[in-house]
Design a protein around this motif. Structure first.
Motif, mmCIF file in Angstrom:
data_model
loop_
_atom_site.group_PDB
_atom_site.id
_atom_site.type_symbol
_atom_site.label_atom_id
_atom_site.label_comp_id
_atom_site.label_asym_id
_atom_site.label_seq_id
_atom_site.Cartn_x
_atom_site.Cartn_y
_atom_site.Cartn_z
ATOM 1 N N GLN A 550 0.838 -1.205 0.000
ATOM 2 C CA GLN A 550 0.000 0.000 0.000
ATOM 3 C C GLN A 550 0.872 1.254 0.000
ATOM 4 O O GLN A 550 0.591 2.231 -0.687
ATOM 5 N N LYS A 551 1.980 1.184 0.741
ATOM 6 C CA LYS A 551 2.903 2.333 0.767
ATOM 7 C C LYS A 551 3.510 2.545 -0.621
ATOM 8 O O LYS A 551 3.722 3.676 -1.043
ATOM 9 N N MET A 552 3.780 1.452 -1.308
ATOM 10 C CA MET A 552 4.360 1.583 -2.661
ATOM 11 C C MET A 552 3.417 2.367 -3.566
ATOM 12 O O MET A 552 3.835 3.137 -4.410
ATOM 13 N N LEU A 553 2.123 2.145 -3.351
ATOM 14 C CA LEU A 553 1.147 2.813 -4.215
ATOM 15 C C LEU A 553 0.942 4.273 -3.826
ATOM 16 O O LEU A 553 0.412 5.056 -4.608
ATOM 17 N N LYS A 554 1.383 4.599 -2.603
ATOM 18 C CA LYS A 554 1.143 5.986 -2.157
ATOM 19 C C LYS A 554 2.277 6.922 -2.558
ATOM 20 O O LYS A 554 2.153 8.126 -2.435
ATOM 21 N N THR A 555 3.396 6.364 -2.980
ATOM 22 C CA THR A 555 4.492 7.250 -3.366
ATOM 23 C C THR A 555 4.690 7.241 -4.882
ATOM 24 O O THR A 555 4.443 6.236 -5.534
ATOM 25 N N ASP A 556 5.114 8.385 -5.390
ATOM 26 C CA ASP A 556 5.413 8.462 -6.825
ATOM 27 C C ASP A 556 6.913 8.560 -7.057
ATOM 28 O O ASP A 556 7.356 8.791 -8.166
#
Ligand code: PEP
Ligand code: MG
Length: 570
Positions: A550-556
């Protein structure tokens, strides 16, 4: 002198062997020197191939049914005349003699010379005869290739080519090469994908290999690191022999989990399926313990031949695969021709083939060819668990047209009382961003989805997957890609529609946990990747993974994504 060339490894493992150079145009045409004393024998070999080709054409002419159209006979006569012309019957012998080269290479050079002469002809009729010359030359090549004589040196050799098409690589399935390397090619090109299924080390994007490596040079191919060591010294050779043994040992060890159920540490079942290109790949699939075939790239049945396979021929292929899988599901992807895979003699080449008349677009433009395939698949569905998968969907209207053609094919079989699975499932590949973003309009009418990440990445990032000059930009971890992939998985899961990933991401052990965290429960990959991925599944706990994904999806930020992935895999 020893030196190292660096490219992109697309299939791991280590091979040690002598180089065999292939021409730029075709894998069939290797180039090697013929010693002076063997020149006469090589010329005789060429002449024998021309005679055998003539006999083949004469036999074909003799076997034509009396009622066949007159053009058939005229066409064969024309080919016999082309064969008898000194341009093909004599000039290659002179080239063998003057250049001390093998017959295939001499013929290849003569073909290139003839084709450039054709370009200069103004008369359209005569210019069109070019295709006939190519067909006759191909016949001679086939005879030359079929001769198991001194020139058949491939066993344990390493093929060095400037470029190989997917159709070329598929021919290597029958070969005894130990590895192959090319100057061109990207990591997820079909050339690289087929290379993986050959279970031999392969490196692409070497740029200068064909120019710098000489025939017969000793090579070490380190497929995992993408390195070619030319003319290694003794110490390096000894070290690599050791590494080669270790690699084999690891592969053997993995076989122990072949029959182990594929579940995570917290008990979730993960379906691991295989991708194949040809029916003969089934043995590898069975050895891998795959739970089914998630992607049968059926277009490979159409390559390396001059005619389209008939409905009966296709039916036999599909039926064989279904029977061999003994009740396990088989997903046949309908023809995905038109980008880097072409039918022999195709004239409709667009400027940007990946954006042109490819896959389902081509099938809808050629309904007769498509209908033949659909009927063959439906007929085979009577013999096991078969599913239809539509490639490259980008709009609901394409899907509607496809479903209408499937309904028509079913009705034609009904009219003939031919049995088929009436409940056959139809799925769509999600590999164009438009499809990923307009998912609801497709999901309403599809029974399952399969995410083709190879193309999804290509089309999202605007990177030609076959072009190695942009392959460094091809990034499965690009935030846009991660968002699209996770969005499709989440939406399908919410709608209760089965979803798989069948692109190369599914077979990349580094990405297994990330995809599990996105909610993926079905992976389809090359059989050679299946056991390493299964090992990773067995060691993973979905509960522990999810917060990191989920953290991976929150960062660009690419660096953060990479760091999170490393933590996920630690
Ligand atoms: C894909 O695009 O990810 C895929 C599986 O299809 P192909 O590689 O054959 O285009
Ligand atoms: Mg694709």
């Amino acid at each position: 002198m020893s030196f190292i060339l660096q490219g992109t490894g697309v299939s791991g493992g280590i091979a040690i062997g002598r180089a065999q150079l292939a021409s730029a145009a075709s894998l069939e045409v290797s180039h090697y020197t013929i010693p002076h004393k063997e020149i006469a024998a090589e010329i005789a070999r060429y002449k024998a191939a021309v005679s055998a080709t003539r006999e083949e054409l004469e036999a074909l002419a003799a076997s034509l049914p009396a009622d066949s159209p007159a053009e058939f006979g005229a066409f064969l006569n024309l080919h016999l005349m082309i064969l008898a012309d000194s341009n093909l019957s004599e000039v290659p012998c002179q080239i063998i003699e003057s250049q001390h080269c093998n017959a295939e290479w001499a013929l290849k050079q003569q073909l290139t010379a003839l084709l450039s002469q054709f370009e200069r002809i103004e008369d359209a009729y005569l210019r069109e005869r070019k295709a006939d010359v190519v067909q006759v030359v191909e016949r001679i090549f086939k005879v030359l290739m079929g001769q198991k004589s001194a020139q058949n040196r491939e066993q344990g050799r390493i093929l060095v080519a400037h470029d190989l098409s997917p159709a070329d690589v598929i021919l290597l399935k029958e070969s005894q090469y130990a590895a192959f390397v090319t100057d061109l090619g990207g990591t997820t090109s079909h050339t690289a994908i087929v290379a993986r299924s050959l279970n031999m080390p392969c490196i692409v994007g070497l740029h200068n290999a064909r120019r710098l490596i000489r025939d017969n040079d000793l090579l070490i191919i380190d497929g995992s690191r993408g390195a070619v060591i030319v003319d290694p010294d003794r110490a390096v050779l000894a070290e690599y022999k050791l590494l080669q043994d270790q690699w084999e040992l690891e592969k053997q060890k993995l076989k122990r989990i072949r029959s182990t159920r594929s579940t995570t540490l917290d008990g979730t079942t993960i379906h691991l399926h295989a991708n194949i290109e040809l029916p003969q790949d089934i043995k590898q699939v069975r050895d891998s313990g795959a739970g089914g075939i998630g992607l049968f790239r059926s277009e490979f049945l159409f390559l390396n031949r001059n005619t389209l396979p008939s409905e009966d021929e296709q039916f036999e292929f599909y039926r064989q695969v279904v029977l061999d899988m003994k009740g396990l599901p088989v997903t046949i992807r309908t023809l995905d021709l038109g980008a880097d895979k072409h039918l022999a003699g195709t004239t409709r080449l667009s400027a940007n083939p990946a954006l042109g008349l490819r896959a389902i677009r081509l099938c809808l433009a050629e309904p007769q060819m498509f209908r033949t395939q659909l009927r063959a698949i439906l007929r085979a569905s009577h013999y096991g668990r078969l599913r239809i998968l539509i490639p490259m969907l980008s709009s609901a209207s394409e899907l509607n047209q496809t479903l209408a053609l499937i309904a028509q094919a079913k009705a034609s079989l009904d009219a003939e009382d031919v049995p088929y699975d009436r409940g056959i499932e139809v799925g769509g590949m999600i590999e164009v961003p438009a499809a990923a973003l307009a998912l609801p309009s497709l999901m309403q009418k599809l029974d399952f989805l399969s995410i083709g990440t190879n193309d999804l990445i290509q089309y999202t990032l605007a990177i030609d997957r076959t072009d190695d000059s942009v392959s460094h930009l091809y990034d499965p971890l690009h935030p846009a890609v991660l968002h699209l992939v996770s969005h499709v998985i989440r939406s399908a899961n919410q709608a209760g529609i089965p979803v798989a990933v069948c692109g190369e991401m599914a077979g990349d052990v580094e990405l297994t946990r990330m995809l599990l965290g996105f909610g993926l429960r079905e992976f389809s990959m090359h059989p050679s990747n299946l056991l390493p991925v299964k090992q990773q599944v067995l060691k993973s706990s979905i509960m522990e993974i999810t917060s990191l994904t989920q953290k991976m999806l929150k960062t660009d930020e690419p660096d953060k994504i990479r760091a999170l992935l490393n933590r996920l895999n630690a």
